[in-house]
Write a protein that holds these residues in place. Structure first.
Motif, PDB file in Angstrom:
ATOM      1  N   ALA A 115      60.816 -32.194  93.409  1.00  0.00           N
ATOM      2  CA  ALA A 115      61.547 -30.639  93.009  1.00  0.00           C
ATOM      3  C   ALA A 115      60.771 -29.853  93.819  1.00  0.00           C
ATOM      4  O   ALA A 115      59.265 -29.784  94.254  1.00  0.00           O
ATOM      5  CB  ALA A 115      61.151 -30.637  91.431  1.00  0.00           C
ATOM      6  N   THR A 116      61.550 -28.836  94.387  1.00  0.00           N
ATOM      7  CA  THR A 116      61.068 -27.795  95.125  1.00  0.00           C
ATOM      8  C   THR A 116      61.029 -26.395  94.328  1.00  0.00           C
ATOM      9  O   THR A 116      62.111 -26.142  93.877  1.00  0.00           O
ATOM     10  CB  THR A 116      61.808 -27.491  96.554  1.00  0.00           C
ATOM     11  N   PRO A 117      59.972 -25.679  94.155  1.00  0.00           N
ATOM     12  CA  PRO A 117      59.977 -24.520  93.128  1.00  0.00           C
ATOM     13  C   PRO A 117      60.453 -23.367  93.880  1.00  0.00           C
ATOM     14  O   PRO A 117      60.857 -23.237  95.222  1.00  0.00           O
ATOM     15  CB  PRO A 117      58.498 -24.389  92.779  1.00  0.00           C
ATOM     16  N   THR A 118      60.657 -22.338  93.077  1.00  0.00           N
ATOM     17  CA  THR A 118      60.815 -20.898  93.678  1.00  0.00           C
ATOM     18  C   THR A 118      59.711 -20.258  94.317  1.00  0.00           C
ATOM     19  O   THR A 118      58.694 -20.846  94.358  1.00  0.00           O
ATOM     20  CB  THR A 118      61.613 -20.027  92.356  1.00  0.00           C
ATOM     21  N   GLY A 119      60.113 -19.084  94.940  1.00  0.00           N
ATOM     22  CA  GLY A 119      59.011 -18.528  95.527  1.00  0.00           C
ATOM     23  C   GLY A 119      57.818 -18.258  94.834  1.00  0.00           C
ATOM     24  O   GLY A 119      56.659 -18.445  95.545  1.00  0.00           O
ATOM     25  N   THR A 120      57.763 -18.062  93.437  1.00  0.00           N
ATOM     26  CA  THR A 120      56.391 -17.918  92.924  1.00  0.00           C
ATOM     27  C   THR A 120      55.743 -19.319  92.312  1.00  0.00           C
ATOM     28  O   THR A 120      54.758 -19.273  91.922  1.00  0.00           O
ATOM     29  CB  THR A 120      56.582 -17.060  91.341  1.00  0.00           C
ATOM     30  N   GLY A 121      56.520 -20.300  92.737  1.00  0.00           N
ATOM     31  CA  GLY A 121      55.906 -21.737  92.373  1.00  0.00           C
ATOM     32  C   GLY A 121      56.580 -22.225  91.175  1.00  0.00           C
ATOM     33  O   GLY A 121      56.091 -23.131  90.434  1.00  0.00           O
ATOM     34  N   TRP A 122      57.413 -21.339  90.470  1.00  0.00           N
ATOM     35  CA  TRP A 122      58.104 -21.685  89.163  1.00  0.00           C
ATOM     36  C   TRP A 122      59.303 -22.784  89.327  1.00  0.00           C
ATOM     37  O   TRP A 122      60.182 -22.832  90.228  1.00  0.00           O
ATOM     38  CB  TRP A 122      58.717 -20.495  88.565  1.00  0.00           C
ATOM     39  N   LEU A 123      59.165 -23.561  88.051  1.00  0.00           N
ATOM     40  CA  LEU A 123      60.357 -24.723  88.153  1.00  0.00           C
ATOM     41  C   LEU A 123      60.969 -24.409  86.848  1.00  0.00           C
ATOM     42  O   LEU A 123      60.318 -24.212  85.901  1.00  0.00           O
ATOM     43  CB  LEU A 123      59.884 -26.153  88.143  1.00  0.00           C
ATOM     44  N   ASP A 124      62.403 -24.144  87.056  1.00  0.00           N
ATOM     45  CA  ASP A 124      63.107 -23.811  85.690  1.00  0.00           C
ATOM     46  C   ASP A 124      63.144 -24.703  84.674  1.00  0.00           C
ATOM     47  O   ASP A 124      63.547 -26.134  84.977  1.00  0.00           O
ATOM     48  CB  ASP A 124      64.425 -23.608  86.012  1.00  0.00           C
ATOM     49  N   PRO A 125      62.478 -24.571  83.522  1.00  0.00           N
ATOM     50  CA  PRO A 125      62.520 -25.404  82.491  1.00  0.00           C
ATOM     51  C   PRO A 125      63.916 -26.066  82.097  1.00  0.00           C
ATOM     52  O   PRO A 125      64.132 -27.363  81.840  1.00  0.00           O
ATOM     53  CB  PRO A 125      61.808 -24.664  81.128  1.00  0.00           C
ATOM     54  N   GLY A 126      64.821 -25.161  82.275  1.00  0.00           N
ATOM     55  CA  GLY A 126      66.182 -25.752  82.140  1.00  0.00           C
ATOM     56  C   GLY A 126      66.724 -26.916  83.196  1.00  0.00           C
ATOM     57  O   GLY A 126      67.476 -27.785  82.557  1.00  0.00           O
ATOM     58  N   ALA A 127      66.150 -26.753  84.224  1.00  0.00           N
ATOM     59  CA  ALA A 127      66.171 -27.818  85.101  1.00  0.00           C
ATOM     60  C   ALA A 127      65.819 -29.073  84.948  1.00  0.00           C
ATOM     61  O   ALA A 127      66.174 -30.325  85.179  1.00  0.00           O
ATOM     62  CB  ALA A 127      66.003 -27.261  86.700  1.00  0.00           C
ATOM     63  N   VAL A 128      64.477 -29.050  84.756  1.00  0.00           N
ATOM     64  CA  VAL A 128      63.578 -30.061  84.607  1.00  0.00           C
ATOM     65  C   VAL A 128      63.241 -30.913  83.180  1.00  0.00           C
ATOM     66  O   VAL A 128      63.091 -32.140  83.027  1.00  0.00           O
ATOM     67  CB  VAL A 128      62.007 -29.728  85.248  1.00  0.00           C
ATOM     68  N   ASP A 129      63.128 -29.728  82.142  1.00  0.00           N
ATOM     69  CA  ASP A 129      63.335 -30.367  80.951  1.00  0.00           C
ATOM     70  C   ASP A 129      64.629 -31.263  80.416  1.00  0.00           C
ATOM     71  O   ASP A 129      64.332 -32.324  79.723  1.00  0.00           O
ATOM     72  CB  ASP A 129      63.019 -29.272  79.780  1.00  0.00           C
TER      73      ASP A 129
END
Length: 549
Positions: free
Chosen positions: A289-303
């Motif tokens: 997975a590649t995160p957004t600019g802040t380093g965030w991974l969308d829980p809706g995508a990974v959970d």
């Protein structure tokens, strides 16, 4: 004082003011997202200033070409008629502004606003426009002073050209080298500090398979705020079993923060070693997975993918920035690509050495800037002999070359916001509603793009300044106002101002992608076993209820 104000007012060009008011009126029309009156005021201020400059340029062009000018009586009459028409247009557009904003809000399940606050909007717009015009006039006067000094030694036209170049160069130097750098440093400092914070309820994990835990190769303090959330707030074996009613295991999540190692290559190597330590390659599904600019991974995508596979998953990622995606994408979008490529090369390089019957299925995933970085990593020249199994990308931003090429070469008759590509065996698109046709044949590699017709991160482009976009053609997306019209320069400004507000709307609109869309995408791409329509509906309901908590 009154005399000075009168003189300053008289110094304005009539043609410039006409275009300024028309640009102001057009700026009140709807764009992709609803706007607060303060944002609208600043936007309209820029529109006023740009409109005035456009009017001046057209007037100068007319005079330079020595085209005929109207006689005095005709000029007076035409000015009066022009003033009446322009005022009527501006009043009509101002009166309509509330309805236009509500035409977007209703489509995004937001409460309508009783008023667009036209008085405040006009006040802010005039103030912003005056600041811009005064600064611009100051630069013009500076150029005139330099030109007069040079004219003592050089011909008039040469001195004018040199002075113009000098003023433009000075302006760009100050804007980029001083102002922009100061703002960027301030933003970097602010978000870097924010990355060191820890959200309430987040504690260092103790499990052996947890990144940042006692046995981990990654120091917990270096992971960063978004990484800590990703590691500690994800679903567990208990929560997955409780929802699915089936035996589950704890998912594996590996996260390497920017402070964990200095370079993207070192962070990628550390991520691989941690992934091997926690036996991520023994899971059935492995996701880079590649995160957004802040380093965030969308829980809706990974959970969602972890629930679908009963926790039999491993997700690995590395941080490359502290800044929000809309800032990073404007200053250095290649950050995500360099980070994603380094991580993919490390993980894929090890994965392909494993026996094919024993290794996990390999996928890539990314949202926003993460999609930009992720989509180019599994290139066919590298993976042709031993391909990965697919990808889920959401909100692909406008610089995404692979996405742009697919959309540009879409099948005739399919809209840009929901295109179909060739026989759809390798790439499919979906949005608010599931558009992934189960009856069509999939190939061995399955890639899904999730995009909203109202997402400015997807549809912003410099071309908007001079060319109407294809996404405005009928049929339009369900979340796009029917009152949205393309205007030269104005639509570019409007969508540019939408960028920072891309996540200010409810989930399922703009740049906020819903778990429901991810569930559809992951089912299509990873083909988890035992999920019928009823169970899928229950899982979507579970995540929907979680959104409202």
């Amino acid at each position: 004082m009154k005399i000075l104000i009168a003189r300053y007012w008289n110094s304005f060009s009539f043609i410039g003011l006409v275009f300024a008011v028309l640009f102001f009126a057009a700026s009140l029309t709807p764009s992709l997202l609803p706007r607060h009156f303060a944002v609208q005021g600043v936007l309209s201020g820029f529109a006023l200033a740009i409109g005035y400059m456009v009017g001046l340029l057209l007037l100068w062009g007319w005079l330079f070409l020595e085209l005929p000018q109207p006689k005095a009586k005709l000029e007076t009459l035409s000015k009066r008629l022009t003033v009446i028409v322009v005022l009527l247009v501006s009043l009509l557009f101002t009166w309509q502004a509330t309805q236009w904003q509500n035409s977007i809000r209703v489509r995004m399940e937001m409460e309508p606003v009783p008023s667009a606050e036209p008085i405040y909007c006009v006040g802010i717009a005039v103030l912003v426009a005056l600041v811009i015009i005064v600064l611009t006039r100051g630069l013009i006067r500076l150029g005139a002073v330099i030109s007069r000094q040079l004219n003592r030694f050089l011909p008039r036209r040469i001195s004018a050209a040199i002075s113009t170049v000098l003023v433009v160069a000075l302006t760009l130097f100050i804007a980029n080298g001083v102002v922009a750098r100061a703002l960027l440093d301030a933003a970097d400092g602010f978000f870097s500090h924010a990355d060191e914070l820890i959200d309430e309820g987040i504690e260092q994990p103790t499990a052996a398979i947890a990144s940042g835990g006692p046995d981990s190769l990654i120091d917990w303090e270096t992971i960063g705020r978004r990484g800590k959330d990703f590691i500690a707030a994800g679903p567990t074996q208990k929560s997955i079993s409780a929802q699915t009613g089936r035996v589950a295991i704890d998912p594996i999540r590996v996260y390497v923060g920017m402070r964990s190692e200095e370079t993207v290559e070192a962070r990628a190597k550390l991520a691989l070693e941690e992934l091997k330590r926690v036996r991520g390659f023994e899971r059935s599904t492995l996701i880079i997975a590649t995160p957004t600019g802040t380093g965030w991974l969308d829980p809706g995508a990974v959970d969602t993918v972890e629930y679908l596979h009963g926790g039999d998953t491993a997700i690995v990622t590395t941080q490359y920035s502290y800044l929000p995606s809309w800032i990073t994408i404007l200053i250095d979008p290649s950050r995500s690509m360099r980070s994603a490529q380094a991580l993919f090369d490390e993980v894929y390089g090890y994965w392909k050495t494993l026996p094919k019957t024993e290794r996990p299925r390999l996928y890539v995933q990314g949202l926003s800037l993460g999609s930009l970085g992720s989509e180019a990593t599994p290139d066919l020249l590298t993976t042709f002999e031993d391909p990965i199994q697919g990808a889920v990308w959401s909100g692909p931003p406008f610089p995404s070359r692979q996405w742009a090429a697919i959309v540009r070469n879409r099948n005739p008759g399919s809209p840009e916001w929901l295109p179909t590509f060739r026989d759809q065996a390798m790439v499919r698109f979906t949005g608010q509603e599931n558009a992934l046709d189960d009856d069509k044949r999939w190939g061995p590699i399955r890639n899904v793009y999730i995009q909203h017709a109202s997402d400015p991160m997807v549809w912003f482009s410099p071309n908007l300044a001079w060319h109407p976009p294809a996404w405005l053609k009928e049929p339009r997306g369900p979340d796009v106002s029917p009152s949205l019209r393309w205007y030269p320069i104005i639509t570019f400004l409007q969508v540019a101002f939408d960028l920072p507000m891309a996540t200010s709307v409810p989930i399922g609109y703009g740049h906020n992608y819903s778990p429901s869309s991810y569930i559809d995408a992951w089912i299509a791409v990873t083909q988890p076993e035992g999920w019928n329509d009823e169970r899928i509906k229950e899982l979507k309901t579970f995540f929907k209820s979680d959104e409202t908590q």
